[in-house]
Enzyme design. Sequence first.
Site, mmCIF file in Angstrom:
data_model
loop_
_atom_site.group_PDB
_atom_site.id
_atom_site.type_symbol
_atom_site.label_atom_id
_atom_site.label_comp_id
_atom_site.label_asym_id
_atom_site.label_seq_id
_atom_site.Cartn_x
_atom_site.Cartn_y
_atom_site.Cartn_z
ATOM 1 N N ASP A 1 14.394 -2.393 0.148
ATOM 2 C CA ASP A 1 15.095 -2.453 1.187
ATOM 3 C C ASP A 1 16.158 -3.594 0.799
ATOM 4 O O ASP A 1 17.096 -3.544 0.124
ATOM 5 C CB ASP A 1 14.214 -2.924 2.409
ATOM 6 C CG ASP A 1 14.887 -3.287 3.731
ATOM 7 O OD1 ASP A 1 15.777 -2.228 3.905
ATOM 8 O OD2 ASP A 1 14.383 -3.972 4.747
ATOM 9 N N PHE B 1 14.531 2.855 10.175
ATOM 10 C CA PHE B 1 12.976 2.556 9.619
ATOM 11 C C PHE B 1 12.267 3.898 9.287
ATOM 12 O O PHE B 1 12.371 4.946 10.144
ATOM 13 C CB PHE B 1 12.123 1.687 10.544
ATOM 14 C CG PHE B 1 11.030 1.015 10.208
ATOM 15 C CD1 PHE B 1 11.259 0.054 9.588
ATOM 16 C CD2 PHE B 1 9.795 1.580 9.876
ATOM 17 C CE1 PHE B 1 10.158 -0.635 8.900
ATOM 18 C CE2 PHE B 1 9.012 0.973 9.194
ATOM 19 C CZ PHE B 1 8.930 -0.294 8.696
ATOM 20 N N ASP C 1 4.558 3.280 6.182
ATOM 21 C CA ASP C 1 3.821 3.051 7.628
ATOM 22 C C ASP C 1 4.790 2.255 8.464
ATOM 23 O O ASP C 1 5.959 1.369 8.019
ATOM 24 C CB ASP C 1 2.529 2.043 7.439
ATOM 25 C CG ASP C 1 2.922 0.517 6.983
ATOM 26 O OD1 ASP C 1 3.826 0.415 6.061
ATOM 27 O OD2 ASP C 1 2.442 -0.444 7.693
ATOM 28 N N LYS D 1 0.760 -1.245 -0.036
ATOM 29 C CA LYS D 1 -0.115 0.106 0.012
ATOM 30 C C LYS D 1 0.759 1.188 0.059
ATOM 31 O O LYS D 1 0.256 2.373 -0.450
ATOM 32 C CB LYS D 1 -0.864 0.245 1.078
ATOM 33 C CG LYS D 1 -1.644 -0.940 1.474
ATOM 34 C CD LYS D 1 -2.570 -0.684 2.668
ATOM 35 C CE LYS D 1 -2.886 -1.953 3.483
ATOM 36 N NZ LYS D 1 -3.849 -1.471 4.999
ATOM 37 N N GLY D 2 1.987 1.083 0.402
ATOM 38 C CA GLY D 2 2.887 2.592 0.727
ATOM 39 C C GLY D 2 3.081 3.309 -0.174
ATOM 40 O O GLY D 2 3.371 4.441 -0.042
ATOM 41 N N LYS E 1 17.267 2.010 0.064
ATOM 42 C CA LYS E 1 18.094 1.754 1.248
ATOM 43 C C LYS E 1 19.054 0.762 0.765
ATOM 44 O O LYS E 1 19.133 -0.366 0.976
ATOM 45 C CB LYS E 1 17.277 0.905 2.356
ATOM 46 C CG LYS E 1 16.750 1.717 3.460
ATOM 47 C CD LYS E 1 16.188 0.824 4.923
ATOM 48 C CE LYS E 1 14.808 1.272 5.189
ATOM 49 N NZ LYS E 1 14.354 0.399 6.218
ATOM 50 N N ARG F 1 1.202 6.754 8.024
ATOM 51 C CA ARG F 1 1.183 7.095 6.554
ATOM 52 C C ARG F 1 0.835 8.380 5.946
ATOM 53 O O ARG F 1 1.287 8.801 4.933
ATOM 54 C CB ARG F 1 0.184 5.974 5.921
ATOM 55 C CG ARG F 1 0.495 4.574 5.805
ATOM 56 C CD ARG F 1 -0.220 3.781 5.086
ATOM 57 N NE ARG F 1 -0.564 2.536 5.150
ATOM 58 C CZ ARG F 1 0.467 1.540 4.844
ATOM 59 N NH1 ARG F 1 1.287 1.859 3.789
ATOM 60 N NH2 ARG F 1 0.130 0.081 4.970
ATOM 61 N N GLU G 1 7.596 1.874 -6.530
ATOM 62 C CA GLU G 1 7.429 1.428 -5.097
ATOM 63 C C GLU G 1 7.711 2.342 -4.373
ATOM 64 O O GLU G 1 8.554 3.300 -4.669
ATOM 65 C CB GLU G 1 8.908 0.223 -5.216
ATOM 66 C CG GLU G 1 8.395 -1.091 -5.017
ATOM 67 C CD GLU G 1 7.928 -1.519 -3.620
ATOM 68 O OE1 GLU G 1 7.339 -0.931 -2.922
ATOM 69 O OE2 GLU G 1 8.102 -2.607 -3.274
ATOM 70 N N ASP G 2 7.511 2.357 -3.076
ATOM 71 C CA ASP G 2 8.020 3.366 -1.928
ATOM 72 C C ASP G 2 9.321 3.191 -1.451
ATOM 73 O O ASP G 2 10.081 4.016 -1.497
ATOM 74 C CB ASP G 2 6.986 3.278 -0.867
ATOM 75 C CG ASP G 2 6.802 1.888 -0.169
ATOM 76 O OD1 ASP G 2 7.556 0.888 -0.756
ATOM 77 O OD2 ASP G 2 6.142 1.647 0.568
#
Length: 173
Positions: A101, A150, A157, A41-42, A129, A163, A97-98
Site C-alpha cells: 500500500d 480496501f 482481511d 498473516k495475509g 496499490k 480471509r 507479501e500480500d
Amino acid sequence: MQPVLKPIISRDQIQARLRELAAQINRDYAGQPLIIVGVLKGVFIFLADLIRLLEMPVRVDFVRLHSYGASDTSSGQVKITKDLELDITDRHVLIVEDIIDSGLTLKYLLERLQERRPKSLKVCCLTDKQERRTCSVPLDYVGFVVPRGFLVGYGLDYAEDYRQFPDICELEL
Ligand code: IMP
Ligand code: MG
C-alpha cells in the site's frame, strides 16, 4: 448495514497469474536454493499456492510486523513482532507479501533484512496499490496492480474477517 463485497479478481485469474509469476521466478533462480520470507498473516494462502509451483529447493520462514498509526494507514513506525528463525546471511531471499500500500512496511523490512547480508534480496507481491505509494520500494514480481479501495479475501482481511474468501473482493463499507 451489511458490507458489500465486490469481486475484482477471481480465483481462476489468481491461479493463472501465479503460474506466470512462478515461471518467471523459476527462470530467474534456476536451480539456486531460495529462502522465501512470508509476511504474516495475509500472505499465507498466496505463499502456499506459490511455493508449490517453484522448482528450486525452497525453505520457508515468516515474519510478522506491526505498524503504528490509524487502522487503515501505516505511519512508517514499524516493528518486527515475530522475527525470522532461519539465517539468511549469504542466501538468496525472496520476500513474499500480500499487498503493498504505502510501501512503508516493506521499506522497513527490506532495511532490516539487508543488514543480515543476504546474497540477494527481492520482493514478490500479489497485489500492488501503486497509486497509494508514499515511498519508493523495488518490487520484482507483481501479481496485480489494483485500485485504491480496501481489498479482502484470498488471505487478506478486514479486522481479521474475510480471509477465507477464494476471490479477491473490494470491501464497500
Ligand atoms: P503499507 O505499509 O501501507 O504498504 O501497508 C501494507 C500492509 O497493510 C499490508 O501488508 C497489509 O497487511 C495491509 N493492507 C494494506 N492495504 C490493505 C487492503 O486493501 N486489504 C488488506 N490489508 C491491507
Ligand atoms: Mg501484510
